[in-house]
Motif scaffolding. Structure first.
Motif, short mmCIF file in Angstrom:
data_model
loop_
_atom_site.label_atom_id
_atom_site.label_comp_id
_atom_site.label_asym_id
_atom_site.label_seq_id
_atom_site.Cartn_x
_atom_site.Cartn_y
_atom_site.Cartn_z
N GLU A 30 -2.99 30.43 19.21
CA GLU A 30 -4.15 29.69 18.73
C GLU A 30 -4.64 28.71 19.80
OE1 GLU A 30 -5.75 30.04 15.89
OE2 GLU A 30 -4.36 31.33 14.76
N SER A 31 -5.89 28.86 20.23
CA SER A 31 -6.48 27.91 21.16
C SER A 31 -6.81 26.62 20.41
CB SER A 31 -7.74 28.49 21.80
OG SER A 31 -7.44 29.58 22.64
N ILE A 32 -6.32 25.50 20.90
CA ILE A 32 -6.56 24.21 20.24
C ILE A 32 -7.93 23.69 20.66
CG2 ILE A 32 -5.68 21.90 19.85
CD1 ILE A 32 -3.93 24.25 18.79
N LYS A 33 -8.81 23.52 19.68
CA LYS A 33 -10.17 23.08 19.95
C LYS A 33 -10.43 21.72 19.32
CE LYS A 33 -11.82 27.86 20.15
NZ LYS A 33 -12.78 28.86 19.62
N GLU A 34 -11.50 21.09 19.77
CA GLU A 34 -11.83 19.75 19.29
C GLU A 34 -13.35 19.59 19.29
OE1 GLU A 34 -11.15 15.13 20.80
OE2 GLU A 34 -9.69 16.68 21.35
N PHE A 35 -13.87 18.86 18.32
CA PHE A 35 -15.28 18.50 18.35
C PHE A 35 -15.45 17.09 17.80
CE2 PHE A 35 -15.09 19.92 13.94
CZ PHE A 35 -15.94 19.04 13.29
N GLY A 36 -16.57 16.47 18.15
CA GLY A 36 -16.84 15.12 17.68
C GLY A 36 -18.33 14.85 17.56
N ILE A 37 -18.69 14.05 16.58
CA ILE A 37 -20.07 13.57 16.39
C ILE A 37 -20.02 12.05 16.53
CG2 ILE A 37 -22.01 13.39 14.79
CD1 ILE A 37 -20.95 15.95 13.45
N SER A 38 -20.86 11.52 17.37
CA SER A 38 -20.76 10.09 17.69
C SER A 38 -22.11 9.40 17.63
CB SER A 38 -20.14 9.89 19.07
OG SER A 38 -20.91 10.55 20.06
N PHE A 39 -22.06 8.10 17.44
CA PHE A 39 -23.25 7.27 17.52
C PHE A 39 -22.80 5.84 17.84
CE2 PHE A 39 -21.89 7.32 13.13
CZ PHE A 39 -21.97 6.01 12.72
N GLY A 40 -23.74 5.04 18.33
CA GLY A 40 -23.38 3.67 18.69
C GLY A 40 -24.59 2.82 18.97
N VAL A 41 -24.33 1.56 19.28
CA VAL A 41 -25.41 0.63 19.57
C VAL A 41 -24.95 -0.34 20.65
CG1 VAL A 41 -24.66 -0.92 17.71
CG2 VAL A 41 -27.01 -1.05 18.54
N GLY A 42 -25.85 -0.66 21.56
CA GLY A 42 -25.62 -1.67 22.58
C GLY A 42 -26.41 -2.92 22.22
N ILE A 43 -25.72 -4.02 22.00
CA ILE A 43 -26.35 -5.25 21.51
C ILE A 43 -26.48 -6.25 22.66
CG2 ILE A 43 -26.17 -7.12 19.86
CD1 ILE A 43 -24.31 -5.29 18.22
N PRO A 44 -27.68 -6.73 22.97
CA PRO A 44 -27.83 -7.72 24.05
C PRO A 44 -27.06 -9.00 23.75
CG PRO A 44 -29.96 -6.80 23.40
CD PRO A 44 -28.96 -6.36 22.37
N VAL A 45 -26.40 -9.55 24.78
CA VAL A 45 -25.68 -10.80 24.63
C VAL A 45 -25.99 -11.70 25.83
CG1 VAL A 45 -23.80 -9.82 23.27
CG2 VAL A 45 -23.60 -9.87 25.76
N GLY A 46 -25.89 -13.02 25.61
CA GLY A 46 -26.04 -13.97 26.71
C GLY A 46 -27.47 -14.08 27.22
N ASP A 47 -27.59 -14.48 28.49
CA ASP A 47 -28.87 -14.69 29.15
C ASP A 47 -29.63 -13.36 29.23
OD1 ASP A 47 -31.00 -15.22 30.87
OD2 ASP A 47 -29.82 -16.55 32.15
N ALA A 48 -30.83 -13.31 28.68
CA ALA A 48 -31.61 -12.06 28.65
C ALA A 48 -31.93 -11.57 30.05
CB ALA A 48 -32.89 -12.26 27.85
N ARG A 49 -32.00 -12.46 31.04
CA ARG A 49 -32.33 -12.04 32.41
C ARG A 49 -31.20 -11.26 33.06
NH1 ARG A 49 -33.63 -17.88 34.69
NH2 ARG A 49 -31.74 -18.20 33.44
N LEU A 50 -29.97 -11.39 32.55
CA LEU A 50 -28.83 -10.70 33.14
C LEU A 50 -28.52 -9.37 32.47
CD1 LEU A 50 -26.43 -13.73 33.69
CD2 LEU A 50 -27.85 -12.56 35.37
N LEU A 51 -29.15 -9.09 31.31
CA LEU A 51 -29.07 -7.79 30.64
C LEU A 51 -27.64 -7.40 30.29
CD1 LEU A 51 -31.63 -5.92 32.94
CD2 LEU A 51 -32.09 -7.03 30.75
#
Length: 436
Positions: free
Chosen positions: A371-392
């Motif tokens: 048996e070949s061992i297989k894997e799958f995944g469904i992902s999602f995420g968010v990048g939230i700004p922090v600190g000084d907006a000029r530094l991104l």
């Protein structure tokens, strides 16, 4: 700058202190463990997609990302110094034809710094590459425990890399990686008398200390194909290399307590020199990945990537005694992307966030009982700004739902949920002074 460094290292120490075991997968029993590092949280939130590079996020799978374009908002004078640290927590449901169980694990995933130097850039850091963590039992025809297996450890990478921008949009790079770590496993072969386990059992203890060097080369190319759309492509290649494995084996007589604890009575060290197993070479297989995508800068992106790992030599001679296991080339495919509603909206915080999603499928390279061992995944995420907006700078949160393995041939199917968290902090070290 000092505050950012302190914050990154505090986060790394906190994640490392909380994450005591990197995996609970029974498939980490084989070879040098389960592949642990699959990219930064930003990558993994897009299905593992690592082809996209920019000036404000660290990309640890392609060293060409260390170089790149300067920021327009900084007068095209420099790129930021980038700090990144990440960790994850996983909850896994293990299912077989005989029952099910739940397990959790948490771990530190990476710590890295990327520093720009004109058209050059370099990065360095530390990351766990593979992880071993399992406790398994085999049952005989009388429903008694026949053998008990347990293991821990894994392989880590410390790296330093360099990138150079050959032309506008075209960068190359190389990582020099030092691999180190150890794998430990124990096997108890149960003996019975009149259907009851005898007072003293024998346990075989194995340990392999691994070390070695390898390289990772990368190329990244971006170009505008019209006024709004940008084409992005990426290629990375790690040639085959060797790991040195210094091995130890001992046999212990143990007494088992009613709560499952072990009490060692005596231990005899095995002579591995006679069999040529005291020092062995382990091949770290070559890996090749490439992909491309299209998007609107600072607005949206979608792309696809495939990775080929020559996993047929992923093994350790000290533990290679399972005739039902073989290795085959591993292939993975990822598709994903991101969307930013309005990157320069300073009135609406959520419009500046980066929303990511993706899907991946993988043939792990492990074959058990045909048996070949297989894997799958469904992902999602968010990048939230922090600190000084000029530094991104931003904090990144990612989720992945997936499945690994199968219940066929009396194997184990893993259904997992993984929570990932990282800090991606930027600072400006190099700035031209202006005088009136």
């Amino acid at each position: 700058m000092i505050k950012k460094l302190v914050l990154v290292f505090i986060a790394a120490i906190a994640i490392h202190g909380y994450g005591q075991q990197g995996t609970t997968s029974p498939y980490s029993f084989y070879g040098i463990g389960s592949l642990k590092f699959k990219g930064t949280v930003e990558n993994r939130s897009m299905g593992g997609l690592s082809i996209y590079t920019d000036s404000i996020h660290v990309n640890l799978r392609n060293p060409a990302s260390y170089a790149g374009e300067n920021l327009e908002t900084w007068g095209d004078e420099s790129r930021p110094v980038k700090f990144a640290v990440g960790g994850s927590y996983s909850s896994t449901n293990l299912e077989s034809t005989n029952g099910s169980a739940n397990a959790t694990s948490s771990t530190f995933n990476y710590l890295a710094i990327n520093i720009p130097l004109g058209k050059f850039g370099f990065g360095f850091g530390l990351l766990p590459y593979t992880s071993v963590g399992y406790k398994l039992e085999s049952i005989d025809a009388n429903d008694n425990i026949e053998n008990q297996f347990e293991g821990e450890g894994g392989l880590n990478k410390a790296f330093i890399g360099f990138g150079y921008q050959l032309a506008k949009g075209l960068s190359i790079g190389v990582d020099f990686q030092y691999n180190f770590g150890n794998i430990q496993n124990g096997i108890i072969n149960y003996q019975y008398s009149d259907g009851n386990p005898i007072n003293y059992q024998s346990k075989e203890n194995n340990r392999s200390d691994l070390s070695g060097l390898n390289l990772n080369f990368g190329v990244s190319y971006k170009t505008m194909i019209d006024k709004k759309l940008e084409l992005v492509s990426s290629l990375a290649f790690s040639p085959e290399s060797n790991l040195s494995s210094k091995n130890e084996r001992s046999i212990s007589t143990i007494a088992l307590g009613t709560n499952g604890g072990e009490s060692i009575r005596n231990t005899i060290e095995s002579d591995l020199t006679a069999s040529g197993l005291d020092e062995t070479d382990l091949v770290l297989p070559s890996k090749f990945s490439f992909g491309a995508g299209i998007g609107q800068p600072r607005k949206w992106f979608i792309g696809a990537e495939t990775t080929i790992l020559k996993a047929s030599k992923f093994s350790n001679d000290l533990f290679s005694n399972n005739t039902e296991t073989s290795y085959e080339d591993a292939v993975s495919f990822s598709i994903g992307g991101f969307y930013i509603p309005e990157y320069n909206s300073f009135r609406n915080y959520l419009k500046r966030a980066v929303y990511r999603a993706g899907f991946r499928t993988e043939e792990t390279g492990l074959n058990i009982k045909g048996e070949s061992i297989k894997e799958f995944g469904i992902s999602f995420g968010v990048g939230i700004p922090v600190g000084d907006a000029r530094l991104l700078s931003n904090a990144n949160l990612g989720f992945e739902f997936g499945q690994r393995g199968t219940k066929n041939s009396n194997l184990i199917q893993e259904n997992f949920i993984t929570l990932q968290l990282s800090l991606s902090l930027n600072d400006r070290w190099f700035q031209k002074r202006k005088y009136d």
